[in-house]
Design an enzyme around this catalytic site. Structure first.
Site, PDB file in Angstrom:
ATOM      1  N   ASP A   1      15.439   8.704  28.742  1.00  0.00           N
ATOM      2  CA  ASP A   1      14.329   7.855  29.210  1.00  0.00           C
ATOM      3  C   ASP A   1      14.255   6.491  28.534  1.00  0.00           C
ATOM      4  OD1 ASP A   1      12.038  10.111  27.454  1.00  0.00           O
ATOM      5  OD2 ASP A   1      13.120   8.367  26.665  1.00  0.00           O
TER       6      ASP A   1
ATOM      7  N   HIS B   1      23.107  12.105  25.816  1.00  0.00           N
ATOM      8  CA  HIS B   1      23.321  12.380  27.245  1.00  0.00           C
ATOM      9  C   HIS B   1      23.262  11.118  28.085  1.00  0.00           C
ATOM     10  CE1 HIS B   1      21.725  16.699  26.388  1.00  0.00           C
ATOM     11  NE2 HIS B   1      23.024  16.631  26.218  1.00  0.00           N
TER      12      HIS B   1
ATOM     13  N   CYS C   1      30.306   3.227  38.146  1.00  0.00           N
ATOM     14  CA  CYS C   1      30.979   3.496  39.427  1.00  0.00           C
ATOM     15  C   CYS C   1      31.372   4.968  39.479  1.00  0.00           C
ATOM     16  CB  CYS C   1      32.241   2.617  39.530  1.00  0.00           C
ATOM     17  SG  CYS C   1      33.174   2.944  41.040  1.00  0.00           S
TER      18      CYS C   1
ATOM     19  N   CYS D   1      36.314   2.947  39.634  1.00  0.00           N
ATOM     20  CA  CYS D   1      37.291   1.984  40.208  1.00  0.00           C
ATOM     21  C   CYS D   1      37.862   1.046  39.155  1.00  0.00           C
ATOM     22  CB  CYS D   1      36.620   1.171  41.331  1.00  0.00           C
ATOM     23  SG  CYS D   1      35.426  -0.041  40.728  1.00  0.00           S
TER      24      CYS D   1
ATOM     25  N   CYS E   1      28.551   0.445  43.849  1.00  0.00           N
ATOM     26  CA  CYS E   1      29.287  -0.239  42.779  1.00  0.00           C
ATOM     27  C   CYS E   1      29.507  -1.674  43.232  1.00  0.00           C
ATOM     28  CB  CYS E   1      30.634   0.464  42.568  1.00  0.00           C
ATOM     29  SG  CYS E   1      31.799  -0.505  41.588  1.00  0.00           S
TER      30      CYS E   1
HETATM   31  C1  BV8 Z   1      29.401  20.845  28.671  1.00  0.00           C
HETATM   32  C2  BV8 Z   1      21.189  14.433  31.224  1.00  0.00           C
HETATM   33  C3  BV8 Z   1      31.681  21.353  28.886  1.00  0.00           C
HETATM   34  C4  BV8 Z   1      20.959  14.380  32.662  1.00  0.00           C
HETATM   35  C5  BV8 Z   1      21.254  16.776  30.515  1.00  0.00           C
HETATM   36  C6  BV8 Z   1      27.011  27.808  32.669  1.00  0.00           C
HETATM   37  C7  BV8 Z   1      27.491  26.946  33.651  1.00  0.00           C
HETATM   38  C8  BV8 Z   1      27.770  25.594  33.409  1.00  0.00           C
HETATM   39  C9  BV8 Z   1      27.560  25.071  32.127  1.00  0.00           C
HETATM   40  C10 BV8 Z   1      27.074  25.934  31.153  1.00  0.00           C
HETATM   41  C11 BV8 Z   1      26.810  27.281  31.402  1.00  0.00           C
HETATM   42  N1  BV8 Z   1      26.338  27.831  30.254  1.00  0.00           N
HETATM   43  C12 BV8 Z   1      26.309  26.905  29.286  1.00  0.00           C
HETATM   44  C13 BV8 Z   1      26.765  25.751  29.815  1.00  0.00           C
HETATM   45  C14 BV8 Z   1      26.907  24.485  29.119  1.00  0.00           C
HETATM   46  C15 BV8 Z   1      25.733  23.588  29.528  1.00  0.00           C
HETATM   47  C16 BV8 Z   1      24.453  24.205  28.987  1.00  0.00           C
HETATM   48  O1  BV8 Z   1      24.221  24.153  27.798  1.00  0.00           O
HETATM   49  N2  BV8 Z   1      23.632  24.774  29.897  1.00  0.00           N
HETATM   50  C17 BV8 Z   1      22.372  25.360  29.479  1.00  0.00           C
HETATM   51  C18 BV8 Z   1      21.308  25.113  30.537  1.00  0.00           C
HETATM   52  C19 BV8 Z   1      22.617  26.867  29.260  1.00  0.00           C
HETATM   53  N3  BV8 Z   1      26.004  22.324  28.900  1.00  0.00           N
HETATM   54  C20 BV8 Z   1      26.722  21.423  29.554  1.00  0.00           C
HETATM   55  O2  BV8 Z   1      27.123  21.552  30.702  1.00  0.00           O
HETATM   56  C21 BV8 Z   1      27.086  20.214  28.742  1.00  0.00           C
HETATM   57  N4  BV8 Z   1      28.472  19.935  28.928  1.00  0.00           N
HETATM   58  O3  BV8 Z   1      29.170  21.919  28.186  1.00  0.00           O
HETATM   59  O4  BV8 Z   1      30.645  20.417  29.045  1.00  0.00           O
HETATM   60  C22 BV8 Z   1      32.908  20.564  28.944  1.00  0.00           C
HETATM   61  C23 BV8 Z   1      33.636  20.368  27.767  1.00  0.00           C
HETATM   62  C24 BV8 Z   1      34.817  19.650  27.838  1.00  0.00           C
HETATM   63  C25 BV8 Z   1      35.247  19.101  29.051  1.00  0.00           C
HETATM   64  C26 BV8 Z   1      34.474  19.270  30.220  1.00  0.00           C
HETATM   65  C27 BV8 Z   1      33.295  20.003  30.168  1.00  0.00           C
HETATM   66  C28 BV8 Z   1      26.308  18.989  29.202  1.00  0.00           C
HETATM   67  C29 BV8 Z   1      24.839  19.227  29.007  1.00  0.00           C
HETATM   68  C30 BV8 Z   1      24.077  17.928  29.294  1.00  0.00           C
HETATM   69  C31 BV8 Z   1      23.323  18.067  30.585  1.00  0.00           C
HETATM   70  N5  BV8 Z   1      22.520  16.863  30.790  1.00  0.00           N
HETATM   71  N6  BV8 Z   1      20.563  15.658  30.724  1.00  0.00           N
HETATM   72  C32 BV8 Z   1      19.508  14.113  32.967  1.00  0.00           C
HETATM   73  O5  BV8 Z   1      18.667  14.077  32.055  1.00  0.00           O
HETATM   74  O6  BV8 Z   1      19.243  13.923  34.156  1.00  0.00           O
HETATM   75  S1  BV8 Z   1      20.478  18.111  29.829  1.00  0.00           S
HETATM   76  C33 BV8 Z   1      18.784  18.018  29.861  1.00  0.00           C
HETATM   77  O7  BV8 Z   1      18.374  19.097  29.004  1.00  0.00           O
HETATM   78  C34 BV8 Z   1      18.159  16.781  29.237  1.00  0.00           C
HETATM   79  O8  BV8 Z   1      19.073  15.878  28.666  1.00  0.00           O
HETATM   80  C35 BV8 Z   1      17.344  17.368  28.097  1.00  0.00           C
HETATM   81  O9  BV8 Z   1      17.215  16.495  27.070  1.00  0.00           O
HETATM   82  C36 BV8 Z   1      18.198  18.521  27.744  1.00  0.00           C
HETATM   83  C37 BV8 Z   1      17.605  19.522  26.819  1.00  0.00           C
HETATM   84  O10 BV8 Z   1      16.331  19.798  27.278  1.00  0.00           O
HETATM   85  P1  BV8 Z   1      15.151  19.478  26.231  1.00  0.00           P
HETATM   86  O11 BV8 Z   1      15.239  18.055  25.835  1.00  0.00           O
HETATM   87  O12 BV8 Z   1      15.187  20.496  25.147  1.00  0.00           O
HETATM   88  O13 BV8 Z   1      13.891  19.623  27.148  1.00  0.00           O
HETATM   89  P2  BV8 Z   1      13.194  20.986  27.565  1.00  0.00           P
HETATM   90  O14 BV8 Z   1      12.244  20.664  28.668  1.00  0.00           O
HETATM   91  O15 BV8 Z   1      14.237  22.052  27.765  1.00  0.00           O
HETATM   92  O16 BV8 Z   1      12.366  21.424  26.268  1.00  0.00           O
HETATM   93  C38 BV8 Z   1      11.313  20.607  25.811  1.00  0.00           C
HETATM   94  C39 BV8 Z   1      10.768  21.304  24.578  1.00  0.00           C
HETATM   95  O17 BV8 Z   1       9.721  20.495  24.066  1.00  0.00           O
HETATM   96  C40 BV8 Z   1      10.143  22.650  24.903  1.00  0.00           C
HETATM   97  O18 BV8 Z   1      10.605  23.592  23.947  1.00  0.00           O
HETATM   98  C41 BV8 Z   1       8.643  22.421  24.766  1.00  0.00           C
HETATM   99  O19 BV8 Z   1       7.989  23.545  24.195  1.00  0.00           O
HETATM  100  C42 BV8 Z   1       8.595  21.299  23.784  1.00  0.00           C
HETATM  101  N7  BV8 Z   1       7.439  20.412  23.929  1.00  0.00           N
HETATM  102  C43 BV8 Z   1       6.747  20.100  25.046  1.00  0.00           C
HETATM  103  N8  BV8 Z   1       5.756  19.220  24.728  1.00  0.00           N
HETATM  104  C44 BV8 Z   1       5.865  18.987  23.406  1.00  0.00           C
HETATM  105  C45 BV8 Z   1       6.923  19.750  22.888  1.00  0.00           C
HETATM  106  N9  BV8 Z   1       7.272  19.740  21.585  1.00  0.00           N
HETATM  107  C46 BV8 Z   1       6.559  18.947  20.760  1.00  0.00           C
HETATM  108  N10 BV8 Z   1       5.524  18.180  21.183  1.00  0.00           N
HETATM  109  C47 BV8 Z   1       5.145  18.182  22.477  1.00  0.00           C
HETATM  110  N11 BV8 Z   1       4.109  17.415  22.876  1.00  0.00           N
HETATM  111 ZN    ZN Z   2      33.614   0.782  41.804  1.00  0.00          ZN
END
Ligand code: BV8
Ligand code: ZN
Length: 252
Positions: free
Chosen positions: A102, A117, A125, A129, A150
């Site tokens: 954000d 992230h 792109c 490209c 792009c």
């Molecule tokens: C990778 C960007 C491998 C985009 C994000 C099965 C199938 C496929 C993949 C996987 C799988 N199992 C595991 C995986 C790996 C996967 C993964 O971990 N999945 C999870 C769901 C199980 N990870 C990936 O795919 C990663 N890549 O593994 O690649 C690879 C390696 C080599 C070569 C090729 C490939 C990539 C992961 C990144 C995904 N992108 N975001 C976008 O934002 O649009 S992830 C997304 O979740 C956000 O970035 C976010 O930041 C992130 C984590 O979530 P949180 O920030 O923790 O937010 P959440 O809502 O979950 O929690 C908020 C917390 O705050 C809560 O606990 C709440 O209680 C608390 N809270 C609320 N209010 C407050 C508070 N705390 C304090 N004060 C408050 N006021």
């Molecule tokens: Zn392009």
């Protein structure tokens, strides 16, 4: 010693402090979290939309989601949690790694943010490209054209964020990994379920850092860290910061 004072003592005495943040630090600003209540958008789960497959199948739907999130975030202001971390970012030896796309840490004036992230405000792109810069910054809300194109090849542009199934930028991964060699690793506002970001607290512990968690609810990291504080980051971070003003920084 109460947990807040214990947290302040640890932070005060850290010459290398690394903080990992998640959506919970932006919740008080009105930015929807991913997995908490209030959800993110219609009936979609982030894991269904933030993927290369979803973008290939329906780039317009994925862009409607990102455009909606950009419009929501554009109306949000950094909150007290961002402000404390921005002030701490002036300390030598401080590193902030954020999972959030954000841009609120940057808007709060935080220095040297490692955007694990990527950023919702950067585009690239989709076809790679090579005619356009690797990423370009665009804060237009709402976007004039959906899906955006792009400027070099006229093909689809995509958000310069890391989707599920995509690797973290290797340089970013290296920087984040290096930051786990610290005295105190503080994880704030993350559900600690998304990897490899959620691995960082384990790596820090393995390297001998004192680990602290601030989160509204328990997470898988809560049993791993040395000290877990449950509550809102926008209240607990300022409370720790106030104690810091009165805690002698041992050895610093
Ligand atoms: C990778 C960007 C491998 C985009 C994000 C099965 C199938 C496929 C993949 C996987 C799988 N199992 C595991 C995986 C790996 C996967 C993964 O971990 N999945 C999870 C769901 C199980 N990870 C990936 O795919 C990663 N890549 O593994 O690649 C690879 C390696 C080599 C070569 C090729 C490939 C990539 C992961 C990144 C995904 N992108 N975001 C976008 O934002 O649009 S992830 C997304 O979740 C956000 O970035 C976010 O930041 C992130 C984590 O979530 P949180 O920030 O923790 O937010 P959440 O809502 O979950 O929690 C908020 C917390 O705050 C809560 O606990 C709440 O209680 C608390 N809270 C609320 N209010 C407050 C508070 N705390 C304090 N004060 C408050 N006021
Ligand atoms: Zn392009």
């Amino acid at each position: 010693m109460d947990r807040l004072a214990e947290a302040a003592r640890r932070v005060a005495s850290a010459s290398r402090l690394t903080v990992l943040t998640g959506a919970g630090v932006s919740a008080a600003s009105g930015v929807p979290t991913f997995r908490g209540t209030g959800g993110l958008w219609r009936s979609y789960r982030p894991e269904d939309l933030a993927t290369p497959d979803a973008f290939r199948r329906n780039p317009r739907l994925v862009w409607e989601w990102y455009d909606w999130r950009r419009q929501v975030i554009a109306r949000c202001q950094p909150n007290a949690a961002h402000a404390v971390l921005a002030r701490w970012s002036r300390r030598p030896g401080f590193t902030l790694v954020t999972q959030n796309v954000d841009g609120l840490h940057e808007r709060a004036g935080t220095r040297h943010v490692i955007r694990f992230h990527g950023s919702i405000w950067d585009l690239r792109c989709a076809g790679g490209c090579g005619g356009a810069p690797p990423t370009w910054h665009d804060e237009t809300v709402p976007l004039a054209v959906l899906p955006p194109r792009c400027p070099a090849c006229g093909g689809l542009a995509r958000p310069a964020v890391v989707w599920f199934g995509e690797a973290i930028d290797p340089a970013v991964w290296e920087q984040a990994l290096a930051s786990t060699a610290c005295d105190v690793f503080l994880t704030v506002g993350t559900s600690a379920v998304v990897y490899p970001a959620a691995a960082l607290v384990h790596e820090a512990k393995h390297r001998g850092a004192a680990t602290v968690e601030i989160n509204l609810e328990g997470t898988p990291a809560s049993d791993v860290v040395d000290l877990a504080l449950q509550g809102p980051a926008e209240q607990l971070l300022p409370a720790v910061d106030r104690l810091l003003q009165t805690t002698p920084a041992a050895g610093r």
